[in-house]
Design a protein around this motif. Structure first.
Motif, PDB file in Angstrom:
ATOM      1  N   PHE A   1       0.804  -1.220   0.000  1.00 47.67           N
ATOM      2  CA  PHE A   1       0.000   0.000   0.000  1.00 47.67           C
ATOM      3  C   PHE A   1       0.841   1.276   0.000  1.00 47.67           C
ATOM      4  O   PHE A   1       0.323   2.373  -0.215  1.00 47.67           O
ATOM      5  CB  PHE A   1      -0.965  -0.017   1.187  1.00 47.67           C
ATOM      6  CG  PHE A   1      -1.891  -1.203   1.141  1.00 47.67           C
ATOM      7  CD1 PHE A   1      -2.958  -1.229   0.258  1.00 47.67           C
ATOM      8  CD2 PHE A   1      -1.657  -2.311   1.935  1.00 47.67           C
ATOM      9  CE1 PHE A   1      -3.795  -2.327   0.184  1.00 47.67           C
ATOM     10  CE2 PHE A   1      -2.492  -3.417   1.866  1.00 47.67           C
ATOM     11  CZ  PHE A   1      -3.564  -3.428   0.991  1.00 47.67           C
ATOM     12  N   LYS A   2       2.153   1.131   0.221  1.00 47.58           N
ATOM     13  CA  LYS A   2       3.052   2.292   0.173  1.00 47.58           C
ATOM     14  C   LYS A   2       3.979   2.226  -1.038  1.00 47.58           C
ATOM     15  O   LYS A   2       4.926   3.005  -1.137  1.00 47.58           O
ATOM     16  CB  LYS A   2       3.878   2.355   1.458  1.00 47.58           C
ATOM     17  CG  LYS A   2       3.040   2.558   2.719  1.00 47.58           C
ATOM     18  CD  LYS A   2       3.898   2.490   3.970  1.00 47.58           C
ATOM     19  CE  LYS A   2       3.050   2.666   5.221  1.00 47.58           C
ATOM     20  NZ  LYS A   2       3.834   2.466   6.462  1.00 47.58           N
ATOM     21  N   SER A   3       3.709   1.293  -1.945  1.00 44.96           N
ATOM     22  CA  SER A   3       4.682   1.025  -3.014  1.00 44.96           C
ATOM     23  C   SER A   3       4.060   0.948  -4.396  1.00 44.96           C
ATOM     24  O   SER A   3       4.644   0.350  -5.303  1.00 44.96           O
ATOM     25  CB  SER A   3       5.397  -0.302  -2.716  1.00 44.96           C
ATOM     26  OG  SER A   3       5.917  -0.317  -1.416  1.00 44.96           O
ATOM     27  N   TRP A   4       2.885   1.526  -4.578  1.00 44.94           N
ATOM     28  CA  TRP A   4       2.234   1.399  -5.883  1.00 44.94           C
ATOM     29  C   TRP A   4       3.089   1.955  -7.014  1.00 44.94           C
ATOM     30  O   TRP A   4       3.090   1.413  -8.126  1.00 44.94           O
ATOM     31  CB  TRP A   4       0.868   2.089  -5.856  1.00 44.94           C
ATOM     32  CG  TRP A   4      -0.142   1.414  -4.968  1.00 44.94           C
ATOM     33  CD1 TRP A   4      -0.763   1.939  -3.880  1.00 44.94           C
ATOM     34  CD2 TRP A   4      -0.629   0.070  -5.087  1.00 44.94           C
ATOM     35  NE1 TRP A   4      -1.610   1.010  -3.312  1.00 44.94           N
ATOM     36  CE2 TRP A   4      -1.555  -0.143  -4.033  1.00 44.94           C
ATOM     37  CE3 TRP A   4      -0.376  -0.981  -5.972  1.00 44.94           C
ATOM     38  CZ2 TRP A   4      -2.225  -1.341  -3.845  1.00 44.94           C
ATOM     39  CZ3 TRP A   4      -1.039  -2.192  -5.798  1.00 44.94           C
ATOM     40  CH2 TRP A   4      -1.955  -2.363  -4.748  1.00 44.94           C
ATOM     41  N   GLY A   5       3.825   3.029  -6.737  1.00 49.11           N
ATOM     42  CA  GLY A   5       4.685   3.611  -7.780  1.00 49.11           C
ATOM     43  C   GLY A   5       5.727   2.625  -8.272  1.00 49.11           C
ATOM     44  O   GLY A   5       5.921   2.445  -9.483  1.00 49.11           O
ATOM     45  N   LYS A   6       6.412   1.980  -7.307  1.00 39.59           N
ATOM     46  CA  LYS A   6       7.434   0.979  -7.673  1.00 39.59           C
ATOM     47  C   LYS A   6       6.806  -0.193  -8.416  1.00 39.59           C
ATOM     48  O   LYS A   6       7.348  -0.698  -9.405  1.00 39.59           O
ATOM     49  CB  LYS A   6       8.108   0.437  -6.396  1.00 39.59           C
ATOM     50  CG  LYS A   6       9.198   1.305  -5.822  1.00 39.59           C
ATOM     51  CD  LYS A   6      10.024   0.497  -4.816  1.00 39.59           C
ATOM     52  CE  LYS A   6      11.087   1.356  -4.155  1.00 39.59           C
ATOM     53  NZ  LYS A   6      10.526   2.299  -3.173  1.00 39.59           N
ATOM     54  N   ILE A   7       5.664  -0.666  -7.910  1.00 41.34           N
ATOM     55  CA  ILE A   7       4.998  -1.828  -8.515  1.00 41.34           C
ATOM     56  C   ILE A   7       4.568  -1.503  -9.948  1.00 41.34           C
ATOM     57  O   ILE A   7       4.767  -2.300 -10.870  1.00 41.34           O
ATOM     58  CB  ILE A   7       3.787  -2.256  -7.654  1.00 41.34           C
ATOM     59  CG1 ILE A   7       4.272  -2.810  -6.302  1.00 41.34           C
ATOM     60  CG2 ILE A   7       2.948  -3.302  -8.373  1.00 41.34           C
ATOM     61  CD1 ILE A   7       3.184  -2.988  -5.263  1.00 41.34           C
ATOM     62  N   LYS A   8       4.021  -0.306 -10.122  1.00 45.37           N
ATOM     63  CA  LYS A   8       3.525   0.092 -11.445  1.00 45.37           C
ATOM     64  C   LYS A   8       4.671   0.209 -12.451  1.00 45.37           C
ATOM     65  O   LYS A   8       4.500  -0.054 -13.647  1.00 45.37           O
ATOM     66  CB  LYS A   8       2.787   1.433 -11.307  1.00 45.37           C
ATOM     67  CG  LYS A   8       2.040   1.860 -12.549  1.00 45.37           C
ATOM     68  CD  LYS A   8       1.298   3.168 -12.302  1.00 45.37           C
ATOM     69  CE  LYS A   8       0.651   3.666 -13.581  1.00 45.37           C
ATOM     70  NZ  LYS A   8      -0.028   4.971 -13.383  1.00 45.37           N
ATOM     71  N   LYS A   9       5.838   0.584 -11.965  1.00 46.19           N
ATOM     72  CA  LYS A   9       7.012   0.795 -12.829  1.00 46.19           C
ATOM     73  C   LYS A   9       7.362  -0.455 -13.646  1.00 46.19           C
ATOM     74  O   LYS A   9       7.852  -0.363 -14.765  1.00 46.19           O
ATOM     75  CB  LYS A   9       8.204   1.197 -11.946  1.00 46.19           C
ATOM     76  CG  LYS A   9       9.455   1.593 -12.697  1.00 46.19           C
ATOM     77  CD  LYS A   9      10.556   1.988 -11.744  1.00 46.19           C
ATOM     78  CE  LYS A   9      11.158   0.777 -11.030  1.00 46.19           C
ATOM     79  NZ  LYS A   9      12.346   1.118 -10.219  1.00 46.19           N
TER      80      LYS A   9
END
Length: 317
Positions: free
Chosen positions: A215-223
């Motif tokens: 829930f704090k890492s959507w940016g990394k996951i989306k990358k």
């Protein structure tokens, strides 16, 4: 929903031994659940399971029982080790794990018990760790889920949320996935997942391990996306990090930005308190671009009197 049953009946133990023997005769070389009392199909044995793990019988007792019950349980298990079937299957050891007790101690009943066996499932190998934790590293009721992923994975980019020891990831790479991203807060679990990939001779450049709070890492996951397949298999409850119904919807809300067009979602839940209908309705609300396809069957050995109390593996696309 079926109520939790706390008592066990020593007079039902002959049924347990008969079923274990019958299922043991059917196994080939792979890891397998032989008896699943937790499905409440065997009255008086609701708190017993038995697994065949690298030629070892592991019996789990989930609620405290008296000494007489344990003595009869151990005696019957020893009788199995004296059988022709045991010789035929090249059995090595028998252990009882007391899951109700602090630390889930393992009591060896027969042979030299191997606590860190390497097992095979669907042609893939996994390193287990028995007796040090409640769970040994591979959830056996998810076998058909891993099989589906393996069959569907070829050429795909896959996101594996709550990856644990990366069972889905191993199956996916074995099935020809282009890349798998594994996300789990527990770095130690991901390290075991990395070892599982190594065991299978996989190219680790095709696998990413993110030890992050989802829930704090959507940016990394989306990358690393967009993803052709997203697997969501959360714990029923993880103190301080995941509240099942509330947080599940937060994940579904993100699917549109994570997925490639025409992608698939495997959404899983293993809490008796959460129904398959919850997943279908939540997906309609939070990710209306996806359509419910079907619920995957659980393995036959995990039969449950209440299918909604058992593991629910739901496919959407």
């Amino acid at each position: 929903m079926a109520e939790e049953v706390n008592t066990m009946d020593m007079n039902a133990l002959p049924t347990f031994f008969t079923q274990v023997t019958r299922q043991l005769a059917l196994v080939e070389g792979e890891i397998r659940r032989l008896f699943h009392g937790r499905g409440k199909c065997w009255p008086g044995l609701e708190q017993l399971t038995c697994d065949w793990v690298d030629r070892q019988l592991i019996v789990n007792v989930f609620k405290e029982v008296d000494d007489a019950f344990l003595q009869q349980l151990a005696s019957g298990l020893l009788a199995i080790t004296q059988s022709e079937l045991w010789l035929e299957k090249q059995g090595k050891a028998v252990a009882i794990q007391h899951r109700y007790a602090q630390g889930a101690p393992t009591e060896v009943v027969f042979g030299e018990f191997e606590h860190r066996p390497v097992v095979t499932e669907l042609g893939c190998q996994y390193q287990l760790d028995i007796g040090r934790n409640q769970n040994f590293g591979l959830f056996l009721d998810m076998r058909l889920g891993r099989e589906w992923v393996k069959q569907q994975a070829k050429g795909k980019r896959i996101l594996n949320l709550f990856a644990y020891t990366c069972g889905f990831s191993v199956a996916a790479i074995e099935g020809g996935a282009e890349h798998v991203v594994n996300v789990d807060m527990a770095r130690s679990s991901l390290n075991k997942g990395r070892d599982n990939h190594r065991l299978n001779g996989h190219d680790l450049s095709q696998v990413t391990f993110l030890a992050h709070d989802i829930f704090k890492s959507w940016g990394k996951i989306k990358k690393y996306g967009p993803y052709d397949m997203v697997i969501i298999d959360p714990p029923s409850f993880q103190k301080g990090s995941f509240a099942l119904t509330k947080d599940y919807k937060k994940i579904l809300r993100r699917l549109d930005e994570l997925m490639a067009a025409g992608g698939d979602v495997m959404a899983c839940v293993n809490s008796p308190a959460v129904t398959s209908e919850f997943l279908i309705e939540s997906m309609q609300q939070e990710a209306p671009q996806l359509t419910f396809v079907r619920r995957l069957e659980n393995p036959a050995e995990f039969n449950d009197v209440d299918s909604e109390a058992a593991l629910k593996v739901m496919l959407f696309s």
